[in-house]
Design a protein around this motif. Structure first.
Motif, PDB file in Angstrom:
ATOM      1  N   LEU A   1     -20.572 -42.292 -27.904  1.00  0.00           N
ATOM      2  CA  LEU A   1     -21.541 -41.199 -27.968  1.00  0.00           C
ATOM      3  C   LEU A   1     -21.012 -39.948 -27.280  1.00  0.00           C
ATOM      4  O   LEU A   1     -21.237 -38.830 -27.763  1.00  0.00           O
ATOM      5  CB  LEU A   1     -22.862 -41.630 -27.323  1.00  0.00           C
ATOM      6  CG  LEU A   1     -23.765 -42.522 -28.171  1.00  0.00           C
ATOM      7  CD1 LEU A   1     -24.988 -42.946 -27.377  1.00  0.00           C
ATOM      8  CD2 LEU A   1     -24.185 -41.817 -29.461  1.00  0.00           C
ATOM      9  N   LEU A   2     -20.314 -40.118 -26.171  1.00  0.00           N
ATOM     10  CA  LEU A   2     -19.725 -38.963 -25.486  1.00  0.00           C
ATOM     11  C   LEU A   2     -18.761 -38.223 -26.412  1.00  0.00           C
ATOM     12  O   LEU A   2     -18.846 -37.002 -26.575  1.00  0.00           O
ATOM     13  CB  LEU A   2     -18.994 -39.418 -24.222  1.00  0.00           C
ATOM     14  CG  LEU A   2     -19.824 -39.606 -22.956  1.00  0.00           C
ATOM     15  CD1 LEU A   2     -18.988 -40.281 -21.874  1.00  0.00           C
ATOM     16  CD2 LEU A   2     -20.354 -38.272 -22.452  1.00  0.00           C
ATOM     17  N   VAL A   3     -17.844 -38.977 -27.007  1.00  0.00           N
ATOM     18  CA  VAL A   3     -16.867 -38.361 -27.916  1.00  0.00           C
ATOM     19  C   VAL A   3     -17.572 -37.757 -29.123  1.00  0.00           C
ATOM     20  O   VAL A   3     -17.304 -36.613 -29.526  1.00  0.00           O
ATOM     21  CB  VAL A   3     -15.816 -39.393 -28.358  1.00  0.00           C
ATOM     22  CG1 VAL A   3     -14.868 -38.789 -29.402  1.00  0.00           C
ATOM     23  CG2 VAL A   3     -15.023 -39.901 -27.167  1.00  0.00           C
TER      24      VAL A   3
ATOM     25  N   THR B   1     -27.977 -34.156 -22.989  1.00  0.00           N
ATOM     26  CA  THR B   1     -27.611 -35.478 -23.507  1.00  0.00           C
ATOM     27  C   THR B   1     -26.334 -35.991 -22.850  1.00  0.00           C
ATOM     28  O   THR B   1     -26.231 -37.171 -22.498  1.00  0.00           O
ATOM     29  CB  THR B   1     -27.412 -35.409 -25.030  1.00  0.00           C
ATOM     30  OG1 THR B   1     -28.563 -34.822 -25.644  1.00  0.00           O
ATOM     31  CG2 THR B   1     -27.197 -36.800 -25.613  1.00  0.00           C
ATOM     32  N   LEU B   2     -25.366 -35.112 -22.668  1.00  0.00           N
ATOM     33  CA  LEU B   2     -24.095 -35.516 -22.055  1.00  0.00           C
ATOM     34  C   LEU B   2     -24.284 -35.958 -20.605  1.00  0.00           C
ATOM     35  O   LEU B   2     -23.600 -36.886 -20.149  1.00  0.00           O
ATOM     36  CB  LEU B   2     -23.088 -34.366 -22.135  1.00  0.00           C
ATOM     37  CG  LEU B   2     -22.502 -34.085 -23.522  1.00  0.00           C
ATOM     38  CD1 LEU B   2     -21.636 -32.832 -23.490  1.00  0.00           C
ATOM     39  CD2 LEU B   2     -21.683 -35.267 -24.020  1.00  0.00           C
ATOM     40  N   PHE B   3     -25.191 -35.316 -19.878  1.00  0.00           N
ATOM     41  CA  PHE B   3     -25.447 -35.723 -18.490  1.00  0.00           C
ATOM     42  C   PHE B   3     -25.887 -37.191 -18.435  1.00  0.00           C
ATOM     43  O   PHE B   3     -25.412 -37.981 -17.614  1.00  0.00           O
ATOM     44  CB  PHE B   3     -26.526 -34.839 -17.859  1.00  0.00           C
ATOM     45  CG  PHE B   3     -26.055 -33.445 -17.542  1.00  0.00           C
ATOM     46  CD1 PHE B   3     -24.728 -33.200 -17.227  1.00  0.00           C
ATOM     47  CD2 PHE B   3     -26.947 -32.381 -17.552  1.00  0.00           C
ATOM     48  CE1 PHE B   3     -24.291 -31.915 -16.932  1.00  0.00           C
ATOM     49  CE2 PHE B   3     -26.519 -31.094 -17.261  1.00  0.00           C
ATOM     50  CZ  PHE B   3     -25.177 -30.863 -16.957  1.00  0.00           C
ATOM     51  N   VAL B   4     -26.795 -37.559 -19.338  1.00  0.00           N
ATOM     52  CA  VAL B   4     -27.276 -38.941 -19.381  1.00  0.00           C
ATOM     53  C   VAL B   4     -26.145 -39.891 -19.757  1.00  0.00           C
ATOM     54  O   VAL B   4     -25.982 -40.968 -19.161  1.00  0.00           O
ATOM     55  CB  VAL B   4     -28.444 -39.062 -20.384  1.00  0.00           C
ATOM     56  CG1 VAL B   4     -28.882 -40.518 -20.517  1.00  0.00           C
ATOM     57  CG2 VAL B   4     -29.614 -38.193 -19.950  1.00  0.00           C
ATOM     58  N   LEU B   5     -25.348 -39.502 -20.733  1.00  0.00           N
ATOM     59  CA  LEU B   5     -24.267 -40.376 -21.199  1.00  0.00           C
ATOM     60  C   LEU B   5     -23.183 -40.560 -20.140  1.00  0.00           C
ATOM     61  O   LEU B   5     -22.596 -41.643 -20.037  1.00  0.00           O
ATOM     62  CB  LEU B   5     -23.664 -39.808 -22.484  1.00  0.00           C
ATOM     63  CG  LEU B   5     -24.574 -39.878 -23.718  1.00  0.00           C
ATOM     64  CD1 LEU B   5     -23.920 -39.160 -24.889  1.00  0.00           C
ATOM     65  CD2 LEU B   5     -24.871 -41.327 -24.078  1.00  0.00           C
TER      66      LEU B   5
END
Length: 304
Positions: free
Chosen positions: A262-264, A240-244
């Motif tokens: 969303l990252l945080v 998920t973080l890669f996409v964000l």
């Protein structure tokens, strides 16, 4: 699959102090600095213009800022040549023409004014109240669901972890004075769902282990459960973080703050799924009897 054996719960006091510090800093910033609400909440002026050729939005944004227009948000809508400009400047009948004149004086790209109007603050107040009520309703439903699905102690721990995530995410936006708009509010609700999903996975493994690991202390059982679900938690979070990260750097101005929230939120949510909820369960002295009813014979023996 190889299961790790990391002593997460041995760090529970350090982690608790860290979480409490983050929450206090966040609450302090929210109390003293508040949130930098965007035009969705505060009201302002909305201007729509149409270019003959698609403009570079960053150039339009810089040009307006250099000419004294504050808190400017510039976005495409409909097509690359249609641009909406939102700003905190007080609305006047001539403001649209003034902005148009500024844009026309910067090059040969022809631009025409489509609409200029005031966005009232009353709408913003209603949105803010409804957003807050929506957040509280979501937490209440989560608490009821987890209490029915698992047990009351799990419900309290799960909701406390969600509140922990929301407060720290809000504190980040307050502390660094990042604009808080409707996209950020939507991201917060998404963070609640994401964090809850991770927490439920850990809670479900703890419940199952209480049924099969009869001679293990709650401390060791919780630690084993976190290790057993760690691969799943980290893989889900990392993908998920890669996409964000891509959205954050390449998604453009309209979703910049959304992807940041969303990252945080997901980083904090992953942390709370591993440490916070489980830590609270141990603090509330969770044990096998909370999840497995006593045999009928034992209940009858306890009766007078």
């Amino acid at each position: 699959m190889k299961v790790t054996n990391i002593p997460f719960m041995a760090m529970r006091k350090i982690v608790a102090a860290f979480s409490i510090t983050l929450i206090l800093v966040s609450l302090g910033s929210l109390a003293t600095k508040g949130l930098q609400f965007g035009l969705d909440f505060t009201g302002g002026t909305l201007i729509e213009v149409a270019y003959q050729e698609a403009p570079v939005l960053d150039d339009v944004r810089d040009l307006l800022g250099q000419n004294g227009y504050s808190d400017v948000v510039v976005q495409n809508f409909g097509s690359p040549t249609d641009v909406v400009v939102r700003m905190a400047n007080a609305y006047t009948a001539t403001l649209g023409d003034e902005v148009l004149s500024t844009l026309q004086n910067n090059g040969s790209n022809q631009v025409t004014l489509q609409r200029s109007e005031f966005v009232g603050a009353q709408v913003g107040e209603e949105l803010r109240e409804q957003g807050g009520l929506g957040m509280l309703l979501a937490l209440a439903i989560v608490m009821i669901y987890v209490a029915v699905r698992f047990q009351f102690k799990f419900s309290v721990a799960s909701v406390a972890a969600l509140i922990h995530d929301v407060i720290i995410t809000l504190g980040f936006f307050s502390l660094f004075e990042v604009e808080f708009d409707l996209t950020v509010l939507a991201a917060l609700l998404a963070v609640v769902g994401y964090s809850l999903n991770d927490t439920i996975v850990v809670c479900d493994r703890i419940r199952e282990n209480f049924r099969i690991m009869r001679d293990t202390t709650p401390y060791d059982l919780v630690n084993d459960s976190i290790n057993q679900t760690l691969d799943r938690t980290l893989i889900t979070s990392m993908t998920t973080l890669f996409v964000l990260v891509v959205l954050f750097f390449l998604g453009g101005e309209p979703i910049h703050n959304f992807s940041m929230a969303l990252l945080v939120g997901i980083i904090i949510g992953t942390y709370s799924s591993i440490f916070v909820a489980a830590n609270l369960l141990l603090a509330m002295d969770v044990k096998k009897e909370d999840l497995i009813p006593a045999p009928k014979e034992e209940l009858e023996d306890d009766l007078p």
